[in-house]
Design a protein around this motif. Sequence first.
Motif, PDB file in Angstrom:
ATOM      1  N   GLU A  57       5.512  -4.232  -1.683  1.00  0.00           N
ATOM      2  CA  GLU A  57       4.563  -4.960  -2.542  1.00  0.00           C
ATOM      3  C   GLU A  57       3.140  -4.897  -1.987  1.00  0.00           C
ATOM      4  OE1 GLU A  57       3.270  -6.997  -5.837  1.00  0.00           O
ATOM      5  OE2 GLU A  57       5.318  -6.288  -5.518  1.00  0.00           O
ATOM      6  N   PRO A  58       2.918  -5.310  -0.734  1.00  0.00           N
ATOM      7  CA  PRO A  58       1.549  -5.179  -0.205  1.00  0.00           C
ATOM      8  C   PRO A  58       1.245  -3.770   0.322  1.00  0.00           C
ATOM      9  CG  PRO A  58       2.918  -6.342   1.376  1.00  0.00           C
ATOM     10  CD  PRO A  58       3.768  -6.109   0.143  1.00  0.00           C
ATOM     11  N   GLY A  59       2.260  -2.907   0.414  1.00  0.00           N
ATOM     12  CA  GLY A  59       2.040  -1.539   0.866  1.00  0.00           C
ATOM     13  C   GLY A  59       1.776  -1.410   2.343  1.00  0.00           C
ATOM     14  N   ILE A  60       2.632  -2.044   3.160  1.00  0.00           N
ATOM     15  CA  ILE A  60       2.445  -1.973   4.604  1.00  0.00           C
ATOM     16  C   ILE A  60       3.761  -1.626   5.302  1.00  0.00           C
ATOM     17  CG2 ILE A  60       0.479  -3.562   4.679  1.00  0.00           C
ATOM     18  CD1 ILE A  60       2.411  -5.762   5.580  1.00  0.00           C
ATOM     19  N   LEU A  70       0.297  -0.668  12.415  1.00  0.00           N
ATOM     20  CA  LEU A  70       0.463  -1.148  11.050  1.00  0.00           C
ATOM     21  C   LEU A  70      -0.183  -0.149  10.104  1.00  0.00           C
ATOM     22  CD1 LEU A  70       1.459  -3.576   9.321  1.00  0.00           C
ATOM     23  CD2 LEU A  70      -0.888  -4.423   9.441  1.00  0.00           C
ATOM     24  N   LEU A  71       0.632   0.445   9.236  1.00  0.00           N
ATOM     25  CA  LEU A  71       0.111   1.346   8.216  1.00  0.00           C
ATOM     26  C   LEU A  71      -0.122   0.537   6.962  1.00  0.00           C
ATOM     27  CD1 LEU A  71       2.479   4.420   8.660  1.00  0.00           C
ATOM     28  CD2 LEU A  71       0.312   3.930   9.811  1.00  0.00           C
ATOM     29  N   ARG A  72      -1.245   0.781   6.323  1.00  0.00           N
ATOM     30  CA  ARG A  72      -1.605   0.040   5.120  1.00  0.00           C
ATOM     31  C   ARG A  72      -2.020   1.025   4.036  1.00  0.00           C
ATOM     32  NH1 ARG A  72      -6.293  -3.701   6.555  1.00  0.00           N
ATOM     33  NH2 ARG A  72      -7.234  -1.676   6.784  1.00  0.00           N
ATOM     34  N   ARG A  73      -1.340   0.957   2.891  1.00  0.00           N
ATOM     35  CA  ARG A  73      -1.673   1.833   1.770  1.00  0.00           C
ATOM     36  C   ARG A  73      -3.059   1.463   1.257  1.00  0.00           C
ATOM     37  NH1 ARG A  73       2.666   1.043  -1.573  1.00  0.00           N
ATOM     38  NH2 ARG A  73       1.615  -0.773  -2.415  1.00  0.00           N
ATOM     39  N   ASN A  89      -0.292   7.505   0.999  1.00  0.00           N
ATOM     40  CA  ASN A  89       1.076   7.464   0.495  1.00  0.00           C
ATOM     41  C   ASN A  89       1.978   6.867   1.567  1.00  0.00           C
ATOM     42  OD1 ASN A  89       3.875   8.456   0.124  1.00  0.00           O
ATOM     43  ND2 ASN A  89       2.994   9.441  -1.690  1.00  0.00           N
ATOM     44  N   LEU A  90       2.492   5.668   1.317  1.00  0.00           N
ATOM     45  CA  LEU A  90       3.291   4.964   2.317  1.00  0.00           C
ATOM     46  C   LEU A  90       4.600   5.692   2.618  1.00  0.00           C
ATOM     47  CD1 LEU A  90       3.173   2.445   4.112  1.00  0.00           C
ATOM     48  CD2 LEU A  90       4.424   1.226   2.323  1.00  0.00           C
ATOM     49  N   ASP A  91       5.256   6.234   1.601  1.00  0.00           N
ATOM     50  CA  ASP A  91       6.516   6.960   1.827  1.00  0.00           C
ATOM     51  C   ASP A  91       6.309   8.151   2.751  1.00  0.00           C
ATOM     52  OD1 ASP A  91       8.100   5.305   0.193  1.00  0.00           O
ATOM     53  OD2 ASP A  91       7.600   6.463  -1.598  1.00  0.00           O
ATOM     54  N   ASP A  92       5.278   8.954   2.465  1.00  0.00           N
ATOM     55  CA  ASP A  92       5.002  10.120   3.306  1.00  0.00           C
ATOM     56  C   ASP A  92       4.627   9.710   4.724  1.00  0.00           C
ATOM     57  OD1 ASP A  92       5.504  11.711   1.112  1.00  0.00           O
ATOM     58  OD2 ASP A  92       3.384  12.170   0.715  1.00  0.00           O
ATOM     59  N   ALA A  93       3.849   8.637   4.845  1.00  0.00           N
ATOM     60  CA  ALA A  93       3.433   8.170   6.169  1.00  0.00           C
ATOM     61  C   ALA A  93       4.629   7.681   6.975  1.00  0.00           C
ATOM     62  CB  ALA A  93       2.390   7.071   6.036  1.00  0.00           C
ATOM     63  N   ILE A  94       5.533   6.952   6.340  1.00  0.00           N
ATOM     64  CA  ILE A  94       6.725   6.478   7.046  1.00  0.00           C
ATOM     65  C   ILE A  94       7.571   7.660   7.506  1.00  0.00           C
ATOM     66  CG2 ILE A  94       8.925   5.260   6.736  1.00  0.00           C
ATOM     67  CD1 ILE A  94       7.336   3.187   5.066  1.00  0.00           C
TER      68      ILE A  94
END
Length: 135
Positions: free
Chosen positions: A41-44, A57-60, A19-24
């Motif tokens: 869009e790419p989930g990063i 770099l976080l990647r969904r 989950n990108l939101d939680d990770a951020i």
Amino acid sequence: MNSAIRVLGVDNILFAVANLDDAIEFYADRLGLPLVFRLDEPGIALFKLGPEAPGLLLRRGTVASPAPSTAARLWLEVPDAREAAETLRTRGVEPLSDPFSVATGWIVEVADAAGNIIGFTDYTANPSLGRTAGH
């Protein structure tokens, strides 16, 4: 043919997150890492790691959470790892264990929701090897 690959340095470190939101929220708000950019869009999302060019770099994507004892680790140098542990606790991040000593100083580790391990390490026992000594 035994020629070594000439490594110039670290480009970026990549972690998969579900989950990108939680990770951020975890990396920016709780760990205090500066967010450089986010692309939904790419989930990063890219975070700055100190004054050096490489970032995190976080990647969904799909994550497989290994046990903390076998997970890959990213260690970040800080002036005082024990102080970092206290700061993390005040931000609601519980370290995996109390800070522990190594030959160069102290280390404290935390994990994100995907099981990625981030360590904060210092060179208080051997300052000549740390970045503040000009390395």
